[in-house]
Design an enzyme around this catalytic site. Structure first.
Site, PDB file in Angstrom:
ATOM      1  N   SER A  25      72.940  18.902  26.903  1.00 19.70           N
ATOM      2  CA  SER A  25      73.361  17.513  27.379  1.00 19.70           C
ATOM      3  C   SER A  25      72.822  16.471  26.547  1.00 19.70           C
ATOM      4  O   SER A  25      73.426  16.675  25.350  1.00 19.70           O
ATOM      5  CB  SER A  25      72.594  17.209  28.767  1.00 19.70           C
ATOM      6  OG  SER A  25      72.934  16.198  29.635  1.00 19.70           O
TER       7      SER A  25
ATOM      8  N   ASP B 261      81.034  22.365  34.931  1.00 15.74           N
ATOM      9  CA  ASP B 261      80.410  21.032  34.404  1.00 15.74           C
ATOM     10  C   ASP B 261      81.378  20.042  34.222  1.00 15.74           C
ATOM     11  O   ASP B 261      82.273  20.122  33.252  1.00 15.74           O
ATOM     12  CB  ASP B 261      79.806  21.301  33.023  1.00 15.74           C
ATOM     13  CG  ASP B 261      79.008  20.125  32.511  1.00 15.74           C
ATOM     14  OD1 ASP B 261      79.262  19.035  33.116  1.00 15.74           O
ATOM     15  OD2 ASP B 261      78.174  20.436  31.437  1.00 15.74           O
TER      16      ASP B 261
ATOM     17  N   HIS C 238      76.867  20.873  35.655  1.00 12.57           N
ATOM     18  CA  HIS C 238      76.145  20.300  34.341  1.00 12.57           C
ATOM     19  C   HIS C 238      74.610  20.983  34.140  1.00 12.57           C
ATOM     20  O   HIS C 238      74.299  21.144  33.166  1.00 12.57           O
ATOM     21  CB  HIS C 238      76.137  18.870  34.520  1.00 12.57           C
ATOM     22  CG  HIS C 238      75.443  18.487  33.092  1.00 12.57           C
ATOM     23  ND1 HIS C 238      76.061  18.561  31.898  1.00 12.57           N
ATOM     24  CD2 HIS C 238      74.307  17.785  32.945  1.00 12.57           C
ATOM     25  CE1 HIS C 238      75.482  18.069  30.858  1.00 12.57           C
ATOM     26  NE2 HIS C 238      74.541  17.382  31.634  1.00 12.57           N
TER      27      HIS C 238
END
Length: 375
Positions: free
Chosen positions: A154, A319, A352
């Site tokens: 991320s 995601d 995610h």
């Protein structure tokens, strides 16, 4: 698969830097400190170091646990340790709490030496480029000239990208997981709504709530609830919570009825007690600003023209915050520059948050790549 074990009891360390830091915003910090942890041993040639960068709500505590709290496992304990994909029997792993954080490194809640009071609203906005600059200073402090790997998921993946751009000669491999080269308008919108929840909290006091001995818990709680929804997938929420009612019937009021409501409020309350609201603002703004192609007429391939590292890029099917096409956009830019790139799109139901989960296929991909790194 090997029997996975922990790195065991770990201790945080801190280092103060007195060389002024010139930030992308034009602001200058005369001094600052970074809190970090290390796992494993640095080899004689100092060629086995891995720096792991944290995401929005992460910190330096990546693996192991503290002597006074064995339940406080590092946020990537399933990834880092002896026998794990990032094997601390082979590598020396460093985790750092980024500048602006709220877990020991200098941030908005820290005391400003010029005023003797908390920085609060006066703490400057920082960027991914700023973080990488501070991280290289930490690596210098540890006596490491070149990292074997820079790694993150991320927002941490964005830092792993920026390292290869800012310091191409100081990094051999970059592992970029569930990341993007820039946020979409939708992602920026999510971040702004989260920030507005905090800023409009009556206890925010323009960011100087420390002086009033209060915390904008309601705003931070709402921000976390919103963010948490975007980290999950529809399938994972349906499987875990469905439309289950806590009391098996409708109450016909606006209190908690559905299990998903209970879960989100619990997560929001927990986060609001552990995280700093100003840090949340800073971290989300760094996400918004990251866009290495911006200086190259929005051409990401041109941005990577001086990069030398080899790459492992991973994405996850569910995601929707940073979907696989974002990773493929990065891959194209790397391939355009004839760089060595490995890529996998991993089937996962966790959205995610997949990069944090213990998934055998995902972990074996990381293990296989890292095992081939010559130190």
């Amino acid at each position: 698969m090997q029997n996975l074990t922990s790195v065991g009891i770990v201790t945080s360390q801190a280092v103060c830097f007195d060389t002024p830091l010139h930030l992308q915003s034009g602001a200058v910090l005369d001094s600052y400190s970074l809190t970090y942890e290390t796992y494993g041993e640095l080899n004689a040639t100092k060629s086995n170091a891995i720096l792991i960068c944290h995401a929005l709500s992460g910190n330096h505590h990546i693996a192991g646990y503290y002597a006074d709290n064995t339940q406080n496992l590092g946020w990537w304990d399933n990834m880092v340790g002896p026998g794990k994909p990032i094997d601390t029997r082979k590598f020396f792993v460093v985790g750092v709490n980024n500048l602006g954080g709220c877990h020991g490194s200098t941030g908005p809640s820290s005391i400003n030496p010029r005023t003797g009071k908390s920085y609060g609203a006066s703490f400057p906005v920082v960027t991914v480029e700023d973080w990488v600059e501070t991280q290289v200073r930490l690596i210098n402090h540890l006596g490491i000239n070149q990292l074997a790997v820079i790694m993150g998921g991320s927002l941490g993946g964005m830092q792993a990208l920026q390292w290869t751009l800012s310091f191409p000669n100081r990094i051999r491999h970059s592992i970029v997981i569930a990341a993007a080269a820039k946020l979409t308008a939708q992602n920026i919108a999510f971040n702004d709504v989260a920030r507005q929840a905090i800023i409009t909290d009556q206890d925010f006091y323009g960011g100087d709530y420390y002086l009033h001995d209060v915390l904008p818990r309601r705003g931070l709680r709402l921000a976390r609830m919103l963010g948490h929804i975007t980290y999950l997938s529809g399938d994972s929420m349906a499987k875990k919570f469905g439309r289950e009612l806590r009391n098996k019937k409708f109450n016909f009021d606006f209190n908690v009825e559905f299990e998903i409501e209970s879960y989100l409020r619990y997560q929001g309350d927990k986060f609001a007690e552990q995280f700093d609201a100003n840090t949340y603002l800073i971290m989300t703004k760094a996400l918004d600003y990251f866009d290495p192609a911006r200086r190259y007429n929005n051409n990401l391939s041109n941005a990577f023209h001086s990069v030398k590292a080899k790459f492992l890029v991973l994405s996850f099917t569910t995601d929707w915050r940073f979907p696989p096409e974002h990773s493929r956009y990065i891959i194209k830019a790397l391939v355009d520059n004839k760089l060595d790139v490995s890529y996998a799109e991993i089937t996962s139901s966790h959205g995610h948050d997949s990069f944090l989960m213990e998934d055998s296929h995902y972990h074996e991909l990381v293990r296989a790549y890292v095992n081939n790194i010559i130190i």
